[in-house]
Scaffold this active site. Structure first.
Site, PDB file in Angstrom:
ATOM      1  N   ASP A 106     -89.093 125.267  41.234  1.00 39.92           N
ATOM      2  CA  ASP A 106     -89.643 125.270  42.589  1.00 39.92           C
ATOM      3  C   ASP A 106     -90.255 126.627  42.920  1.00 39.92           C
ATOM      4  O   ASP A 106     -89.565 127.644  42.921  1.00 39.92           O
ATOM      5  CB  ASP A 106     -88.536 124.956  43.597  1.00 39.92           C
ATOM      6  CG  ASP A 106     -89.046 124.967  45.034  1.00 39.92           C
ATOM      7  OD1 ASP A 106     -90.204 124.585  45.250  1.00 39.92           O
ATOM      8  OD2 ASP A 106     -88.285 125.365  45.928  1.00 39.92           O
ATOM      9  N   ASP A 324     -97.807 125.330  47.488  1.00 35.57           N
ATOM     10  CA  ASP A 324     -96.410 124.953  47.285  1.00 35.57           C
ATOM     11  C   ASP A 324     -96.293 123.814  46.285  1.00 35.57           C
ATOM     12  O   ASP A 324     -96.689 122.683  46.562  1.00 35.57           O
ATOM     13  CB  ASP A 324     -95.776 124.544  48.623  1.00 35.57           C
ATOM     14  CG  ASP A 324     -94.344 124.059  48.464  1.00 35.57           C
ATOM     15  OD1 ASP A 324     -93.617 124.641  47.637  1.00 35.57           O
ATOM     16  OD2 ASP A 324     -93.965 123.107  49.155  1.00 35.57           O
TER      17      ASP A 324
END
Length: 494
Positions: A106, A324
């Site tokens: 992530d 993101d």
């Protein structure tokens, strides 16, 4: 985050349903190391676009929430394919002897954390079809919980919601997020293991000491088993991220890159290092931000600038433009979304029928979207334009009355929210996160092809991620990419 692949060096990588070990060599006094990365999918699940939106919104409530310290947020998973919402994870080994964990990759979070054996309310099984593991502190001979008196704990307390337990003297953490989920535990230092390759010989059990989180409690959505993994591997730019820790000790460069394939098979390459390509353009990162914020200045459709006030993209409060990998779709503030969709609709009026489908702007057409829809450009500071093909802003949602139905993959954001570029936009491009120079670069690229990776501070030596072979007579090594995979290539000091 979005693709799948293999992680090379002290970090990790993902492959699609297959684990591939790649090779590397010593060049310029550094070793190339390898960890495998895998991709997980919910077993037997097809996901509607509205479900993906809900998951993205839950994630955004976390990453945009302002809370004491504001250090960590947790992903909800992501892929460019809305029909199979998978997540990408790597196998990491911690402790002595090594204990193996599946942790999600992530770019929107910072620390590496895993669930501890004493965890309360942690899922005991995963809907992704993988076994769940828990870190056993007592079983590691090299683990060292960070104490309250440790200088590192003092520095953590200054920048995060770290706290000290007078009973255990452990430097702990407790994170509460806007969607009601959270975790708590304590920080510890232990060995992170990875395989290294010197020349043509595989040398396993190389290691480096890292600080990570050992979670003893989860609550909210993090307790659900449908997408449960053992923890999170954060690739954020704050001091507690593994890439920051390793680079601060001179073990790795403070730069990473990825190239994610867009088709449903996924794959690509994630490199702890710099992918080199002559067409990469760079734009500066907004300084002093917890996420990868950029200066978006304008948007054009078919070469025509849209009438959008640039200030709606500025970074302030919860506003800004964020890259993101944990977001599946893309999100555009309403002041930009409305003229964006209007311009696209106008340009296809003679070849596609606009309809509303479950609150999404969709289009019915009988031709290929590449023959009908316009190109779009997002223009950033430094004269860096990101050109989007129709497949980078549309999502295929099936068929209606014999026509193909494509819906906007960009979602309208109201109430002064953030513009977020997720995997829908990031796919089929090289992205380079140059933290040393505080810039982000990209280039359109066929991510099934090899990539050149810099292994020194200069650009005269490189690793080529291509066919499976090792060259001992030159300054580069070929890495296997015969199967769909995501490589994380990490140079290590001897």
């Amino acid at each position: 985050m979005a693709g799948g692949g293999v992680l090379v060096a002290a970090a990790a990588a993902v492959v699609l349903a297959t684990v591939v070990v790649v090779s590397a060599s010593i060049v310029g006094g550094r070793i190339q190391g390898v960890l495998t990365l895998e991709r997980a999918f919910p077993v037997g699940e097809k996901v509607e676009l509205e479900v993906i939106k809900a998951r993205d919104r839950a994630r955004h409530a976390r990453i945009l929430q302002s809370f004491a310290g504001g250090i960590v947020d947790f992903p909800v998973g992501g892929t460019s394919d809305p029909y199979s919402v998978g997540l990408y994870y790597t196998k990491v080994r911690l402790g002595s002897p090594p204990q193996e964990f599946n942790v999600q990759i992530d770019t929107g979070s910072d620390i590496l954390w895993v669930a501890c054996s004493s965890c309360n309310d942690c899922p005991q099984n995963s809907g992704l079809g993988m076994p769940l593991n828990f870190f056993n502190v007592a079983a590691s001979s090299t683990v060292s919980p960070i104490s309250c008196s440790d200088n590192m704990c003092s520095s953590i307390v200054q920048v995060s919601s770290a706290e000290c337990s007078t009973e255990s003297n452990h430097c702990g953490y407790s994170f509460q997020y806007g969607d009601g989920s959270g975790t708590s535990g304590f920080y510890a230092s232990d060995m992170l293991y990875f395989d290294t390759i010197a020349g043509t010989s595989l040398i396993s059990n190389s290691s480096a000491s890292v600080v990570f989180g050992c979670s003893t409690s989860l609550f909210g959505d993090l307790t659900k088993s449908d997408r449960a993994v053992d923890g999170i591997f954060g690739f954020g730019q704050q001091g507690l991220s593994v890439i920051s820790q390793l680079s601060s000790h001179g073990i790795t460069p403070k730069i990473f890159s990825h190239c994610l394939k867009g088709e449903s098979g996924g794959g690509g390459v994630l490199v702890l290092g710099e992918i080199l390509s002559p067409g990469i353009v760079y734009t500066p990162l907004v300084p002093s931000q917890p996420h990868y914020n950029l200066y978006l200045q304008s948007i054009s459709v078919n070469g025509q600038l849209l009438p959008i006030d640039q200030s709606v993209f500025s970074t302030s409060g919860n506003r800004g433009t964020i890259v993101d990998s944990g977001t599946t779709l893309a999100y555009l503030v309403e002041e930009a979304y409305d003229p964006f969709v209007a311009a696209i609709t106008a340009s296809v009026s003679s070849s596609a029928k606009p309809i509303m489908h479950k609150e999404s702007q969709c289009y019915l057409l009988s031709k290929s979207i590449g023959d009908v829809f316009p190109s779009v450009a997002f223009n950033f500071a430094g004269s860096a334009s990101m050109v989007l093909k129709p497949a980078d802003y549309l999502v295929h949602m099936g068929y209606l009355d014999g026509d193909s139905m494509w819906c906007m993959g960009f979602i309208r954001v109201e109430n002064e929210g953030a513009t977020i570029l997720g995997d829908l936009v990031l796919k089929d491009k090289i992205f380079v996160y140059d933290l040393d120079h505080q810039r982000l670069g990209w280039e359109d690229y066929d991510c099934s092809m090899p990539v050149n990776v810099s292994i020194t501070s200069g650009k005269d030596e490189y690793v080529n991620a291509g066919q499976l072979s090792v060259s001992s007579s030159s300054s580069f090594t070929n890495l296997s990419n015969a199967m769909p995979l995501l490589l994380l290539v990490l140079p290590l000091l001897l």
